[in-house]
Design a protein around this motif. Structure first.
Motif, PDB file in Angstrom:
ATOM      1  N   THR A   1      -7.440   3.721  -4.905  1.00  0.00           N
ATOM      2  CA  THR A   1      -7.854   4.054  -3.546  1.00  0.00           C
ATOM      3  C   THR A   1      -8.411   5.469  -3.557  1.00  0.00           C
ATOM      4  O   THR A   1      -8.392   6.150  -4.585  1.00  0.00           O
TER       5      THR A   1
ATOM      6  N   SER B   1      -1.804   5.796  -4.171  1.00  0.00           N
ATOM      7  CA  SER B   1      -2.893   6.742  -3.937  1.00  0.00           C
ATOM      8  C   SER B   1      -2.838   7.851  -4.979  1.00  0.00           C
ATOM      9  O   SER B   1      -1.771   8.185  -5.501  1.00  0.00           O
TER      10      SER B   1
ATOM     11  N   ASP C   1      -4.517  11.426   6.841  1.00  0.00           N
ATOM     12  CA  ASP C   1      -3.152  11.680   7.311  1.00  0.00           C
ATOM     13  C   ASP C   1      -3.117  12.639   8.492  1.00  0.00           C
ATOM     14  O   ASP C   1      -2.317  12.461   9.422  1.00  0.00           O
TER      15      ASP C   1
ATOM     16  N   TYR D   1      -7.066   9.763   0.357  1.00  0.00           N
ATOM     17  CA  TYR D   1      -6.866   8.732   1.378  1.00  0.00           C
ATOM     18  C   TYR D   1      -7.690   9.022   2.635  1.00  0.00           C
ATOM     19  O   TYR D   1      -7.235   8.874   3.761  1.00  0.00           O
TER      20      TYR D   1
ATOM     21  N   ASN E   1       0.827  -1.201   0.000  1.00  0.00           N
ATOM     22  CA  ASN E   1       0.000   0.000   0.000  1.00  0.00           C
ATOM     23  C   ASN E   1       0.868   1.260   0.000  1.00  0.00           C
ATOM     24  O   ASN E   1       1.542   1.559   0.985  1.00  0.00           O
TER      25      ASN E   1
ATOM     26  N   HIS F   1       1.284   5.305  -0.196  1.00  0.00           N
ATOM     27  CA  HIS F   1       0.636   6.612  -0.031  1.00  0.00           C
ATOM     28  C   HIS F   1       1.542   7.520   0.785  1.00  0.00           C
ATOM     29  O   HIS F   1       2.247   7.061   1.687  1.00  0.00           O
TER      30      HIS F   1
ATOM     31  N   PRO G   1      -8.690   3.034   2.231  1.00  0.00           N
ATOM     32  CA  PRO G   1      -7.676   3.721   3.020  1.00  0.00           C
ATOM     33  C   PRO G   1      -7.692   3.251   4.474  1.00  0.00           C
ATOM     34  O   PRO G   1      -8.763   3.175   5.103  1.00  0.00           O
ATOM     35  N   GLU G   2      -6.515   2.891   4.963  1.00  0.00           N
ATOM     36  CA  GLU G   2      -6.344   2.349   6.315  1.00  0.00           C
ATOM     37  C   GLU G   2      -7.172   1.082   6.531  1.00  0.00           C
ATOM     38  O   GLU G   2      -7.505   0.742   7.654  1.00  0.00           O
TER      39      GLU G   2
END
Length: 531
Positions: free
Chosen positions: A148, A64, A467, A152, A12, A14, A190-191
């Motif tokens: 994605t 991303s 973030d 994000y 992943n 980003h 995301p996450e």
């Protein structure tokens, strides 16, 4: 599924938005420099070697939209080349400084030679565009690039505003198609943030599958009989893979995972923190913070004792053992599943891309050695997540609705919503609501007003990025995170009020477009309610 059990790795990729400051030594820009230098270039180099040796490899990678655009930004590319030149210049000094310490001088030469090699690779072989280089491997069928969300955003927090989720997805799809010329099959949450409300939204955009964390599937409704060894299908027809807990812990666990072994290179001990500041000017950010140089001479060692020298040969020997252990772990889980269920299964290992090479120096070599070892085994195959899903016919999969989950602390949403960051959500949700209102109020405007509305959409998307909440939670770059949330909210508020008064300063708007220069072709109407 076919007769061979399968392993699928997903990396992943980003980074947060870093373009706001034009200074090439802005501290946030080192996030991009380090990802490029320590992960992306060596990963491409690994692909080149594997292909050259005719070793089969397949995996999934997430880029991303923010990362894609920043990797292709000419100003950031030029700044990265300056960073490479600084690495080479530092290497020359380090080779001289360590000339009377043989073991250290060996490493200095290693790092210096690598900096020169990577500059040539980046500027000549990859032509300053690593996204295009990865896309070449996607076209060859060796890599699958997943889509994605645009910035994000942690999507479960926005399910009350489906227009916001759809806006995140539509911008992401446009960015993906421009970069890769095709439609993605998989959507990376995301996450790994899943909520049941996302099911129909993702399926409506044509995604065939997504990935959730282990407990998200195992606590689904009903509980899946096949555990995480097969995908399930949701009520909307979306296939869902789940991350395998054992594979994740083996690589990712900070204390028990492979990177914690004593002979691997220590991440935190770097000459950027140790040598006189005047010798490290290129690695002192504009805010005065010292940055890592990549010139590191010490091993993890462990315990409270004195750090031991980093010996690459020792690390290589340990790496071979860890790859063998990882392969045996995969075989053991697949074997157990076969005995218990009398069918073949799949395992999904999902990790943050920067773990390999950046956080774990030997991580890229781990991946290469794994693929070489897997090529010699007949007990399992490696494949992309889309191909894994394609092996299972839709009608034969269990219908399960995964539970709300993420791969954050404690497995739910508290990393992104706690006492350190809860203050940001009322204003961010408020401007999200107002953006939907603006899109409805001005459906057909053009000219300066359309330009202004497009910038309003950018500000909302940036404010929604997960973030900022992560940084506030982990107390990393806190001032930058707070600044980004507050500035995006303030910028949107100015735009909102100016539209009410029918006046906007073109000079102010132009400056804002330069500072928050993302998604240049955005259309604010993505926030309209779907009819």
């Amino acid at each position: 599924m076919g007769t061979t059990p399968t392993i699928s790795l997903i990396l992943n990729g980003h980074i947060p938005f870093i373009k706001e400051d034009a200074d090439p030594q802005a501290p946030q820009k080192y996030w991009l420099y380090n990802l490029l230098y320590e992960t992306l270039i060596p990963l491409l180099q690994t692909f080149d070697r594997l292909e050259g040796d005719r070793i089969p490899f397949k995996l999934g990678i997430v880029f991303s939209p923010l990362l894609i655009q920043q990797l292709q930004d000419p100003a950031l590319v030029d700044s990265f080349i300056q960073f490479l030149d600084a690495k080479i210049e530092l290497g020359e000094r380090e080779v001289n400084r360590t000339r009377n310490i043989p073991w250290m001088n060996y490493l200095a030469h290693l790092y210096y030679d690598r900096a020169i090699e990577y500059r040539v690779l980046f500027t000549e072989r990859y032509e300053k565009n690593v996204i295009r280089a990865f896309d070449i491997y996607q076209k060859k069928g060796k890599v699958e690039i997943l889509a994605t969300a645009a910035t994000y955003a942690f999507l479960p927090f926005y399910t009350s505003y489906p227009e916001a989720i759809k806006a995140q997805i539509e911008v992401a799809l446009k960015t993906y198609r421009e970069a890769f010329g095709r439609f993605p099959e998989g959507f990376w949450l995301p996450e790994a943030g899943w909520n049941p409300e996302l099911d129909e939204i993702l399926r409506s955009y044509g995604f065939s599958y997504t990935v959730v964390d282990t407990h998200g599937l195992l606590q689904g409704h009903p509980i899946p009989q096949e555990g995480t060894f097969q995908p399930v299908r949701t009520p909307a027809g979306l296939k869902v893979l789940a991350r395998n807990l054992a594979l994740s812990r083996a690589v990712w666990d900070a204390h028990e995972g492979y990177p914690a072994h004593a002979c691997y290179r220590e991440y935190y001990w770097d000459i950027g923190y140790e040598l006189p500041r005047e010798d490290m000017k290129a690695f002192v950010a504009s805010d005065g913070s010292r940055q890592q140089t990549g010139y590191k001479y010490w091993a993890v060692t462990g315990g409270e004792g004195e750090k031991q020298p980093y010996i690459p040969q020792d690390a290589h020997g340990q790496l071979q053992k860890d790859v063998e252990a990882f392969v045996e772990l995969c075989e053991s889980h697949l074997d157990t599943y076969r005995r218990l269920r009398e069918k073949e299964g799949c395992l999904v290992g999902a990790y943050n891309l920067d773990l390999f090479g950046h956080r774990w120096y030997e991580g890229i070599d781990f991946l290469e050695t794994f693929f070489r070892e897997a090529a010699q085994r007949s007990s399992f195959a490696v494949d992309t997540p889309a191909h894994v899903c394609a092996h299972f016919s839709q009608e034969k999969l269990e219908e399960v609705m995964p539970e709300f989950s993420s791969w954050g602390e404690n497995g739910f949403g508290e990393t992104w919503l706690n006492s350190s960051n809860d203050w940001m959500y009322p204003p961010v949700l408020k401007i999200t609501e107002k953006m939907i209102e603006l899109a409805e109020r001005f459906p057909n405007d053009g000219g300066l007003k359309e330009r202004t509305l497009n910038q309003a959409a950018r500000e909302v998307l940036l404010a929604q990025a997960s973030d900022w909440a992560s940084m506030l939670h982990y107390q990393q770059a806190v001032e930058y995170a707070r600044h980004m949330v507050e500035s995006c909210v303030d910028n949107f508020s100015i735009i909102y009020e100016s539209l009410g008064g029918n006046y906007i300063s073109t000079e102010w708007l132009t400056q804002l477009e330069k500072r928050h220069a993302i998604f240049p072709d955005i259309n604010y109407r993505i926030f309209r309610k779907k009819r």
